[in-house]
Design a protein around this motif. Structure first.
Motif, mmCIF file in Angstrom:
data_model
loop_
_atom_site.group_PDB
_atom_site.id
_atom_site.type_symbol
_atom_site.label_atom_id
_atom_site.label_comp_id
_atom_site.label_asym_id
_atom_site.label_seq_id
_atom_site.Cartn_x
_atom_site.Cartn_y
_atom_site.Cartn_z
ATOM 1 N N ARG A 95 -21.079 23.305 38.465
ATOM 2 C CA ARG A 95 -19.771 23.864 38.775
ATOM 3 C C ARG A 95 -18.778 23.497 37.668
ATOM 4 N NH1 ARG A 95 -21.834 21.968 43.627
ATOM 5 N NH2 ARG A 95 -21.977 23.529 45.309
ATOM 6 N N GLY A 96 -17.776 24.349 37.563
ATOM 7 C CA GLY A 96 -16.703 24.075 36.617
ATOM 8 C C GLY A 96 -17.024 24.518 35.195
ATOM 9 N N VAL A 97 -16.333 23.897 34.246
ATOM 10 C CA VAL A 97 -16.482 24.236 32.826
ATOM 11 C C VAL A 97 -16.895 22.983 32.068
ATOM 12 C CG1 VAL A 97 -14.848 26.143 32.886
ATOM 13 C CG2 VAL A 97 -14.006 23.840 32.453
ATOM 14 N N ASN A 98 -17.443 23.199 30.912
ATOM 15 C CA ASN A 98 -17.899 22.111 30.052
ATOM 16 C C ASN A 98 -16.731 21.653 29.190
ATOM 17 O OD1 ASN A 98 -19.391 20.284 28.643
ATOM 18 N ND2 ASN A 98 -20.721 21.780 27.644
ATOM 19 N N THR A 99 -16.075 20.578 29.639
ATOM 20 C CA THR A 99 -14.894 20.102 28.905
ATOM 21 C C THR A 99 -15.253 19.391 27.610
ATOM 22 O OG1 THR A 99 -14.964 18.075 30.231
ATOM 23 C CG2 THR A 99 -13.556 19.862 31.031
ATOM 24 N N GLU A 100 -16.510 19.047 27.433
ATOM 25 C CA GLU A 100 -16.917 18.343 26.214
ATOM 26 C C GLU A 100 -16.987 19.288 25.029
ATOM 27 O OE1 GLU A 100 -20.558 16.479 27.115
ATOM 28 O OE2 GLU A 100 -19.712 15.067 28.576
ATOM 29 N N SER A 101 -17.319 20.546 25.261
ATOM 30 C CA SER A 101 -17.472 21.511 24.164
ATOM 31 C C SER A 101 -16.251 22.416 24.102
ATOM 32 C CB SER A 101 -18.739 22.345 24.371
ATOM 33 O OG SER A 101 -18.645 23.075 25.574
ATOM 34 N N ILE A 102 -15.111 21.852 23.623
ATOM 35 C CA ILE A 102 -13.889 22.642 23.454
ATOM 36 C C ILE A 102 -13.716 22.870 21.957
ATOM 37 C CG2 ILE A 102 -11.393 22.711 23.775
ATOM 38 C CD1 ILE A 102 -11.756 20.905 26.181
ATOM 39 N N SER A 103 -13.592 24.128 21.559
ATOM 40 C CA SER A 103 -13.480 24.482 20.141
ATOM 41 C C SER A 103 -12.018 24.637 19.758
ATOM 42 C CB SER A 103 -14.235 25.781 19.867
ATOM 43 O OG SER A 103 -14.112 26.146 18.517
ATOM 44 N N THR A 104 -11.748 24.423 18.477
ATOM 45 C CA THR A 104 -10.385 24.591 17.964
ATOM 46 C C THR A 104 -10.228 25.869 17.161
ATOM 47 O OG1 THR A 104 -10.990 23.279 16.024
ATOM 48 C CG2 THR A 104 -9.979 22.120 17.897
ATOM 49 N N LYS A 105 -11.329 26.531 16.818
ATOM 50 C CA LYS A 105 -11.310 27.772 16.059
ATOM 51 C C LYS A 105 -12.042 28.857 16.859
ATOM 52 C CE LYS A 105 -11.157 25.715 11.439
ATOM 53 N NZ LYS A 105 -11.807 25.637 10.117
ATOM 54 N N PHE A 106 -11.664 30.063 16.598
ATOM 55 C CA PHE A 106 -12.322 31.178 17.265
ATOM 56 C C PHE A 106 -13.702 31.383 16.667
ATOM 57 C CE2 PHE A 106 -13.361 35.669 17.755
ATOM 58 C CZ PHE A 106 -13.217 35.817 19.118
ATOM 59 N N ARG A 107 -14.691 31.510 17.559
ATOM 60 C CA ARG A 107 -16.072 31.692 17.134
ATOM 61 C C ARG A 107 -16.486 33.145 17.280
ATOM 62 N NH1 ARG A 107 -17.847 27.211 21.317
ATOM 63 N NH2 ARG A 107 -16.068 28.268 22.307
ATOM 64 N N LYS A 108 -17.346 33.535 16.394
ATOM 65 C CA LYS A 108 -17.795 34.929 16.398
ATOM 66 C C LYS A 108 -18.633 35.204 17.662
ATOM 67 C CE LYS A 108 -20.078 38.374 13.545
ATOM 68 N NZ LYS A 108 -20.850 38.629 12.296
ATOM 69 N N GLY A 109 -18.317 36.291 18.334
ATOM 70 C CA GLY A 109 -19.022 36.666 19.558
ATOM 71 C C GLY A 109 -18.394 36.106 20.824
ATOM 72 N N ALA A 110 -17.275 35.345 20.680
ATOM 73 C CA ALA A 110 -16.624 34.764 21.852
ATOM 74 C C ALA A 110 -15.701 35.794 22.501
ATOM 75 C CB ALA A 110 -15.845 33.516 21.456
ATOM 76 N N CYS A 111 -15.098 35.427 23.622
ATOM 77 C CA CYS A 111 -14.175 36.301 24.356
ATOM 78 C C CYS A 111 -12.904 36.460 23.536
ATOM 79 C CB CYS A 111 -13.846 35.705 25.724
ATOM 80 S SG CYS A 111 -12.638 36.652 26.672
ATOM 81 N N GLU A 112 -12.451 37.685 23.317
ATOM 82 C CA GLU A 112 -11.276 37.946 22.501
ATOM 83 C C GLU A 112 -9.985 37.516 23.190
ATOM 84 O OE1 GLU A 112 -11.354 42.029 21.574
ATOM 85 O OE2 GLU A 112 -13.189 41.939 20.354
ATOM 86 N N ASN A 113 -10.048 37.292 24.502
ATOM 87 C CA ASN A 113 -8.832 36.921 25.242
ATOM 88 C C ASN A 113 -8.633 35.411 25.289
ATOM 89 O OD1 ASN A 113 -6.538 37.336 26.912
ATOM 90 N ND2 ASN A 113 -7.796 36.884 28.707
ATOM 91 N N CYS A 114 -9.705 34.663 25.749
ATOM 92 C CA CYS A 114 -9.554 33.217 25.923
ATOM 93 C C CYS A 114 -10.336 32.416 24.893
ATOM 94 C CB CYS A 114 -9.986 32.800 27.319
ATOM 95 S SG CYS A 114 -11.734 33.101 27.672
ATOM 96 N N GLY A 115 -11.352 32.985 24.241
ATOM 97 C CA GLY A 115 -12.091 32.288 23.207
ATOM 98 C C GLY A 115 -13.338 31.590 23.693
ATOM 99 N N ALA A 116 -13.758 31.767 24.969
ATOM 100 C CA ALA A 116 -14.977 31.128 25.477
ATOM 101 C C ALA A 116 -16.190 31.924 25.044
ATOM 102 C CB ALA A 116 -14.933 31.011 26.987
ATOM 103 N N MET A 117 -17.307 31.207 24.793
ATOM 104 C CA MET A 117 -18.519 31.850 24.293
ATOM 105 C C MET A 117 -19.409 32.403 25.416
ATOM 106 S SD MET A 117 -18.799 31.880 20.963
ATOM 107 C CE MET A 117 -20.566 32.052 20.734
ATOM 108 N N THR A 118 -19.160 32.033 26.649
ATOM 109 C CA THR A 118 -20.090 32.369 27.732
ATOM 110 C C THR A 118 -19.800 33.709 28.400
ATOM 111 O OG1 THR A 118 -18.678 31.030 29.166
ATOM 112 C CG2 THR A 118 -20.663 29.988 28.280
ATOM 113 N N HIS A 119 -18.758 34.427 27.991
ATOM 114 C CA HIS A 119 -18.499 35.745 28.576
ATOM 115 C C HIS A 119 -17.750 36.592 27.574
ATOM 116 C CE1 HIS A 119 -14.821 33.416 29.551
ATOM 117 N NE2 HIS A 119 -14.211 34.582 29.323
ATOM 118 N N LYS A 120 -17.635 37.887 27.856
ATOM 119 C CA LYS A 120 -16.913 38.827 27.016
ATOM 120 C C LYS A 120 -15.515 39.084 27.603
ATOM 121 C CE LYS A 120 -20.277 39.435 24.105
ATOM 122 N NZ LYS A 120 -20.132 38.991 22.706
ATOM 123 N N LYS A 121 -14.758 39.924 26.874
ATOM 124 C CA LYS A 121 -13.378 40.183 27.270
ATOM 125 C C LYS A 121 -13.298 40.929 28.614
ATOM 126 C CE LYS A 121 -9.072 42.250 25.650
ATOM 127 N NZ LYS A 121 -8.396 43.023 24.564
#
Length: 575
Positions: A95-121
């Protein structure tokens, strides 16, 4: 694949047939099976080291003879090549989110709205930003956990505690610890004396305090101590005759074996209940102070539910006093509400009723009646009178209005006068009306035409003098003669008019009949023409454009209704 005959030929002599189990071996096997089912002996183990459930039926656990097993197994019940690996007990959705893996830069293929890698916009649950994370790389959301694909077995899908985190139980333990600490603080405050001295806190105080909470779970109005158990034995003397032996008739009294009581009188219908040695127990249940005791017990229960700690057996005086106070307050409240309602809406006069003796009309008059309903002794019932005045005869009459009828008119029977509220003339009026029938309602004496039967007629209404002879008439009689002649003339004229009207009606009826006959004949011709046109071919029917239409007369309408065919009438075909 060798056949069975070849296998039998190649069998060597050294191979021996399996020995049959003896009775002792069979008994030991049976005892071992019972011990395994009871749990005192370990379960059987198959070739893979798995325990076999001892409660599995024998026709499932026993392998067939052609399978070639050397020991207990359930391999023959499993499909070969389909061994599944199920998920473990500790594997569950994170449950919840992985607080250990927080990025400071936008990664390619991440969500364009929030920047998470596990879902799309399009799958993002976050509020759409004015400037997405793909442009400014600010406040990039952490990634969600990648959920594993669980492959659960039959029991795993029905596990109530699957995915439960044991660390959550710590919050419940901490809550109960806080409650216990608060209880200790309250107990310490109660034990503190006025001088500031504190008494010793014994370990038994906790137990006594817990017993107080146990009392709340008892029945209302009862105090049961779990340490003391009181049993009341039946003190019936065995020498007495049992109640169910007093009368063995099945249709007699009902015996309740649970309470050992006889509900009704165990006597036959012909016997006197006073002479029976045992009268039953139903009268005891509803006599004396039994009902009062039940009402008091009910009041104690209701008071306990409302927060008043009172018991019927432990504090009967207190309960009785509370009950009296409650009834007095209840009566006062009822009277107060009644007075307020009467003062506001009125109607107090309807509550003032006469005594019951007057309402029921009870008297001490003794009356005996026969089988037919006749009175043998006592006073007869009074005649029921109506609300109208009875036995009242105005204007010297001896009968009421409507006691005489003649030629469609009502009158008085005593004088046969057909004029209401007229003065009674007695027998002279009767004689006058029989000798002069054409005069009608009024029949005074007329000049010298008085019949011989009438000699005297007292005219008491007008106060005139009486007639003593045929020729001696007063001056008032001449006036009455002229009035009478005028009335006779008017009647003759009316009769002539009636005759003329009758003749006119006859002629009118004849004319109406003739016109109605003509209308019926015309309607018959029209119906025949309609039938002829309806039977013709549609292509040969004539046009009705030049047909003259006029308003039908009353006779034509009447003839149409008379000749109209009514299909809903069941007798239409028989007319």
């Amino acid at each position: 694949m060798a056949t069975i005959s070849e296998v039998l030929k190649t069998k060597t002599d050294d191979e021996e047939e399996p020995k049959k189990k003896s009775r002792e071996d069979w008994r030991k096997a049976k005892e071992l099976e019972e011990a395994r089912k009871a749990g005192t002996a370990p379960a059987a183990v198959d070739e893979e080291g798995k325990d076999i459930n001892p409660h599995i039926p024998q026709y499932i656990s026993s392998a067939p003879w052609y399978y070639g097993t050397s020991g207990p197994t359930l391999k023959h019940q499993r499909v070969p090549g389909k061994v599944q690996e199920y998920s473990g007990l500790n594997e569950w959705y994170k449950r919840g989110v992985n607080t250990e893996s927080i990025s400071t830069k936008f990664r390619k293929g991440a969500c364009e709205n929030c920047g998470a890698m596990t879902h799309k916009k399009k799958d993002c649950f976050e509020r759409p930003r004015k400037v997405g994370a793909v442009h400014n790389s600010i406040n990039i959301a952490p990634d969600e956990y990648v959920q594993p694909e669980l492959n659960q077995d039959f029991d795993g899908k029905r596990d109530r505690w699957a995915g439960y985190d044991p660390s959550q139980h710590k919050a419940i333990i901490e809550q109960y610890q806080k409650i216990e600490e608060a209880k200790r603080d309250l107990r310490a405050q109660k034990l503190t004396t006025a001088d500031g001295d504190e008494k010793e806190d014994n370990s038994s105080a906790d137990e006594n305090d817990e017993d107080k909470y146990v009392d709340d779970f008892d029945m209302p109005g009862t105090k049961v101590d779990s340490k003391q158990r009181i049993t009341v034995r039946n003190l019936r003397i065995r020498e007495d005759t049992a109640k169910y032996l007093r009368n063995l008739d099945l249709s007699s009294a009902y015996y309740d074996p649970k309470t050992r009581s006889m509900r009704d009188n165990p006597h036959k219908p012909g016997e006197d209940p006073e002479q029976v040695e045992y009268a039953g127990e139903n009268f005891v249940r509803f006599s004396g102070d039994t009902t009062k005791h039940a009402q008091a017990q009910l009041f104690a229960w209701e008071a306990y539910e409302r927060g008043v700690d009172v018991h019927l057996l432990a504090e009967p005086t207190k309960l009785e006093q509370l009950k009296k106070e409650y009834e007095t307050h209840k009566d006062r409240f009822k009277k107060k509400t009644q007075n307020t309602v009467l003062a506001k809406y009125g109607g107090e006069e309807h509550l003032q009723t006469p005594p019951v003796q007057l309402l029921l009309a009870q008297t001490e008059d003794y009356v005996e009646y026969s089988r037919r309903g006749d009175i043998i002794k006592g006073e007869e019932k009074g005649i029921v009178r109506s609300r109208y005045e009875e036995d009242v005869y105005p204007s010297n009459h001896t009968s009421v209005w409507g006691s005489y009828w003649e030629a469609g008119e009502w009158g008085y029977k005593c004088c046969r006068s057909l004029v209401q509220n007229s003065y009674c003339t007695g027998k002279s009026g009767i004689a006058l009306s029989t000798n002069i029938p054409e005069i009608g309602k009024i029949a005074p004496v007329v000049g010298n035409d008085v019949p011989e039967s009438i000699i005297t007629l007292k005219n008491t209404v007008d106060g005139n003098e009486s007639i003593t002879s045929r020729g001696s008439l007063s001056s008032s009689s001449s006036d009455s003669d002229s009035k009478l002649k005028e009335k006779l003339k008017k009647k003759k004229k009316k009769k002539k008019k009636k005759k003329k009207n009758k003749n006119k009606k006859k002629t009118n009826k004849e004319d109406i009949k003739d016109s109605l006959k003509k209308a019926l004949e015309k309607e018959d011709e029209r119906l025949k023409e309609v039938d002829r046109i309806m039977n013709m071919d549609e292509r040969k029917r004539p046009y009705n454009s030049m047909y003259e239409v006029s308003k039908p007369t009353d006779d034509e309408i009447e003839a149409y209704h008379m000749k109209k065919r009514r299909d809903e009438d069941p007798m239409a075909n028989f007319v």
